[in-house]
Design a protein around this motif. Structure first.
Motif, PDB file in Angstrom:
ATOM      1  N   LEU A 296      -9.128  15.418  44.653  1.00  0.00           N
ATOM      2  CA  LEU A 296      -9.558  16.588  44.561  1.00  0.00           C
ATOM      3  C   LEU A 296     -11.464  15.615  44.626  1.00  0.00           C
ATOM      4  N   CYS A 297     -12.564  17.288  45.002  1.00  0.00           N
ATOM      5  CA  CYS A 297     -13.468  16.854  45.273  1.00  0.00           C
ATOM      6  C   CYS A 297     -14.796  18.169  44.671  1.00  0.00           C
ATOM      7  N   GLU A 298     -15.371  17.092  44.062  1.00  0.00           N
ATOM      8  CA  GLU A 298     -16.297  18.158  43.069  1.00  0.00           C
ATOM      9  C   GLU A 298     -17.599  18.801  43.684  1.00  0.00           C
ATOM     10  N   GLU A 299     -17.360  20.047  43.662  1.00  0.00           N
ATOM     11  CA  GLU A 299     -18.690  20.929  44.729  1.00  0.00           C
ATOM     12  C   GLU A 299     -19.735  20.978  43.753  1.00  0.00           C
ATOM     13  N   PRO A 300     -20.338  20.672  43.170  1.00  0.00           N
ATOM     14  CA  PRO A 300     -21.651  21.521  42.289  1.00  0.00           C
ATOM     15  C   PRO A 300     -22.172  22.999  43.095  1.00  0.00           C
ATOM     16  N   GLY A 301     -22.194  23.661  42.874  1.00  0.00           N
ATOM     17  CA  GLY A 301     -22.481  25.385  43.974  1.00  0.00           C
ATOM     18  C   GLY A 301     -23.768  25.286  42.603  1.00  0.00           C
ATOM     19  N   GLU A 302     -25.043  25.941  43.725  1.00  0.00           N
ATOM     20  CA  GLU A 302     -26.285  25.974  44.126  1.00  0.00           C
ATOM     21  C   GLU A 302     -27.093  26.406  42.609  1.00  0.00           C
ATOM     22  N   GLN A 303     -26.181  27.527  41.928  1.00  0.00           N
ATOM     23  CA  GLN A 303     -26.370  28.059  41.095  1.00  0.00           C
ATOM     24  C   GLN A 303     -25.624  27.374  39.643  1.00  0.00           C
ATOM     25  N   SER A 304     -25.784  27.868  38.243  1.00  0.00           N
ATOM     26  CA  SER A 304     -25.631  27.255  36.988  1.00  0.00           C
ATOM     27  C   SER A 304     -24.836  28.969  37.033  1.00  0.00           C
ATOM     28  N   ILE A 305     -23.661  28.800  36.456  1.00  0.00           N
ATOM     29  CA  ILE A 305     -22.865  30.204  36.187  1.00  0.00           C
ATOM     30  C   ILE A 305     -22.410  30.274  35.291  1.00  0.00           C
ATOM     31  N   SER A 306     -22.168  30.695  33.874  1.00  0.00           N
ATOM     32  CA  SER A 306     -21.282  30.860  32.442  1.00  0.00           C
ATOM     33  C   SER A 306     -20.887  31.828  32.089  1.00  0.00           C
ATOM     34  N   ARG A 307     -19.815  32.125  32.003  1.00  0.00           N
ATOM     35  CA  ARG A 307     -19.772  33.773  31.476  1.00  0.00           C
ATOM     36  C   ARG A 307     -18.715  33.275  30.101  1.00  0.00           C
ATOM     37  N   ARG A 308     -19.391  33.237  29.124  1.00  0.00           N
ATOM     38  CA  ARG A 308     -18.210  32.636  28.204  1.00  0.00           C
ATOM     39  C   ARG A 308     -18.512  33.603  27.404  1.00  0.00           C
ATOM     40  N   LEU A 309     -17.358  34.028  26.456  1.00  0.00           N
ATOM     41  CA  LEU A 309     -17.579  35.525  25.500  1.00  0.00           C
ATOM     42  C   LEU A 309     -17.227  35.188  23.305  1.00  0.00           C
ATOM     43  N   ASP A 310     -17.872  35.700  23.882  1.00  0.00           N
ATOM     44  CA  ASP A 310     -18.179  36.297  22.001  1.00  0.00           C
ATOM     45  C   ASP A 310     -17.029  36.634  21.133  1.00  0.00           C
ATOM     46  N   CYS A 311     -16.000  36.137  20.725  1.00  0.00           N
ATOM     47  CA  CYS A 311     -14.427  36.772  20.539  1.00  0.00           C
ATOM     48  C   CYS A 311     -15.057  37.316  19.288  1.00  0.00           C
ATOM     49  N   SER A 312     -15.952  37.207  18.087  1.00  0.00           N
ATOM     50  CA  SER A 312     -15.889  37.486  16.665  1.00  0.00           C
ATOM     51  C   SER A 312     -15.476  38.398  16.428  1.00  0.00           C
ATOM     52  N   ARG A 313     -15.956  39.967  16.960  1.00  0.00           N
ATOM     53  CA  ARG A 313     -15.724  41.185  17.141  1.00  0.00           C
ATOM     54  C   ARG A 313     -14.349  41.578  16.716  1.00  0.00           C
TER      55      ARG A 313
ATOM     56  N   ALA B 285     -23.664  38.971  34.645  1.00  0.00           N
ATOM     57  CA  ALA B 285     -24.009  37.691  35.385  1.00  0.00           C
ATOM     58  C   ALA B 285     -23.998  36.365  35.302  1.00  0.00           C
ATOM     59  N   GLY B 286     -23.746  35.813  33.956  1.00  0.00           N
ATOM     60  CA  GLY B 286     -23.459  34.418  33.236  1.00  0.00           C
ATOM     61  C   GLY B 286     -24.888  33.648  33.909  1.00  0.00           C
ATOM     62  N   GLN B 287     -26.229  33.934  33.922  1.00  0.00           N
ATOM     63  CA  GLN B 287     -26.822  33.452  33.389  1.00  0.00           C
ATOM     64  C   GLN B 287     -28.098  33.031  32.022  1.00  0.00           C
ATOM     65  N   GLN B 288     -26.847  33.273  30.602  1.00  0.00           N
ATOM     66  CA  GLN B 288     -26.604  33.087  29.851  1.00  0.00           C
ATOM     67  C   GLN B 288     -26.521  32.338  28.749  1.00  0.00           C
ATOM     68  N   GLU B 289     -27.153  31.590  28.580  1.00  0.00           N
ATOM     69  CA  GLU B 289     -26.877  30.434  27.668  1.00  0.00           C
ATOM     70  C   GLU B 289     -25.835  30.559  26.449  1.00  0.00           C
ATOM     71  N   ARG B 290     -25.629  31.267  26.243  1.00  0.00           N
ATOM     72  CA  ARG B 290     -25.617  31.522  25.117  1.00  0.00           C
ATOM     73  C   ARG B 290     -23.976  32.489  25.052  1.00  0.00           C
ATOM     74  N   PRO B 291     -22.917  32.605  23.971  1.00  0.00           N
ATOM     75  CA  PRO B 291     -21.312  33.386  24.608  1.00  0.00           C
ATOM     76  C   PRO B 291     -22.120  35.044  24.668  1.00  0.00           C
ATOM     77  N   TYR B 292     -21.594  35.320  26.073  1.00  0.00           N
ATOM     78  CA  TYR B 292     -22.121  37.109  25.963  1.00  0.00           C
ATOM     79  C   TYR B 292     -21.411  37.882  24.346  1.00  0.00           C
TER      80      TYR B 292
END
Length: 290
Positions: free
Chosen positions: A241-258, A103-110
């Motif tokens: 270019l015009c920046e438009e912040p959305g209503e909800q912040s989403i971050s889908r970073r992945l932990d690639c250490s494995r 969903a992208g609601q987690q602060e740390r990488p997934y």
């Protein structure tokens, strides 16, 4: 190793086929996305029996996600059909998936062990496709990727370049952050895993890969605009270019250490692939216009 690539006409499928052809370390056969939309399980079984692969790479689901191609329940069913045929015939199943399983609601990488929590239709379909493969085929690899881009096909890069070419005011979301992956880089990763599996590695399970650089649509387009300004075919002054912040912040970073710890494959920045992608994009544009 003999490889069956399904979804060979997707953005990543094309890049992977080129990579396999260039290095020649594996025999392979290709099936396009349209040709893989079988009406019954019998057709999927026939493909596996006819090709007799050691490993199947399924690029259909990931390709549809990044291109905006609609997915339907039968597309997920086909994962199950293929997984059953692979299990029955001793074939390994390599499913390409997406960071959008989260969903992208987690602060740390997934990490790979984090519970997929995207409750939307697309997230649900990704989860179902992964579950079908995981539950049915013992020898499986599921590789979740950040958004894949390339100079060809329908994807983030080509969609944005088409908008930049049109000129005018371009409003871009800055609330959704992720880590894009060049198709050629993703092909490098997949081929590296194939090489080690063909050497006898029994490293099945879930893995993640994305660029180490997080960005959003606005920042990504800024990089494209700056780099494209060096090409005569492009007029950067025609675009705002015009920046438009959305209503909800989403971050889908992945932990690639494995992936790194298992296969000794390191991450590369998406920024290092932009110049080559632009050159190929403008070359193909000129060729199509001539």
């Amino acid at each position: 190793m003999r490889v069956l690539l399904i979804g060979s006409d997707t953005t990543l499928g094309v890049a992977l086929e080129q990579h396999l052809s260039r290095w020649g370390r594996h025999d392979y056969e290709c099936v396009t996305f349209a040709a893989s939309r079988w009406k019954s399980e019998r057709h999927a079984k026939k493909v596996i029996r006819r090709c007799q692969p050691d490993l199947l790479i399924d690029a259909r689901i990931q390709g549809a996600v990044d291109s905006g191609e609609p997915l339907f329940e039968p597309d997920i069913d086909r994962c199950h059909w293929l997984a059953k045929a692979c299990q029955r015939n001793g074939v390994a199943y390599f499913l390409l998936s997406s960071s959008r399983v989260f969903a992208g609601q987690q602060e740390r990488p997934y990490a790979e062990d984090d519970l997929p929590d995207n409750e939307g239709t697309l997230g649900s379909m990704l989860q179902q496709s992964e579950q079908r493969v995981r539950a049915t085929c013992d020898r499986h690899v599921i590789l979740r990727l950040g958004p894949v881009f390339s100079h060809r096909g329908r994807n983030l890069f080509t969609n944005l370049m088409a908008q930049l070419h049109s000129g005018g005011k371009l409003s871009l979301d800055s609330s959704q952050r992720g880590c894009p992956v060049a198709a050629s880089d993703a092909a490098r990763i997949i081929a590296g895993v194939l090489d080690q599996l063909s050497a006898g590695a029994e490293t099945w399970g879930n893995y993640h890969y994305c660029s180490p650089d997080t960005t959003n649509c606005y920042e990504f387009t800024q990089v494209l605009l700056t780099a494209a300004s060096s090409f005569a075919e492009f007029d950067p002054e025609a675009v705002t270019l015009c920046e438009e912040p959305g209503e909800q912040s989403i971050s889908r970073r992945l932990d690639c250490s494995r992936l790194r710890n298992t296969f000794a494959i390191k991450q590369l920045s998406w920024r290092s692939f932009v110049a080559d992608a632009l050159k190929l994009y403008f070359d193909s544009l000129q060729h199509s216009e001539s």
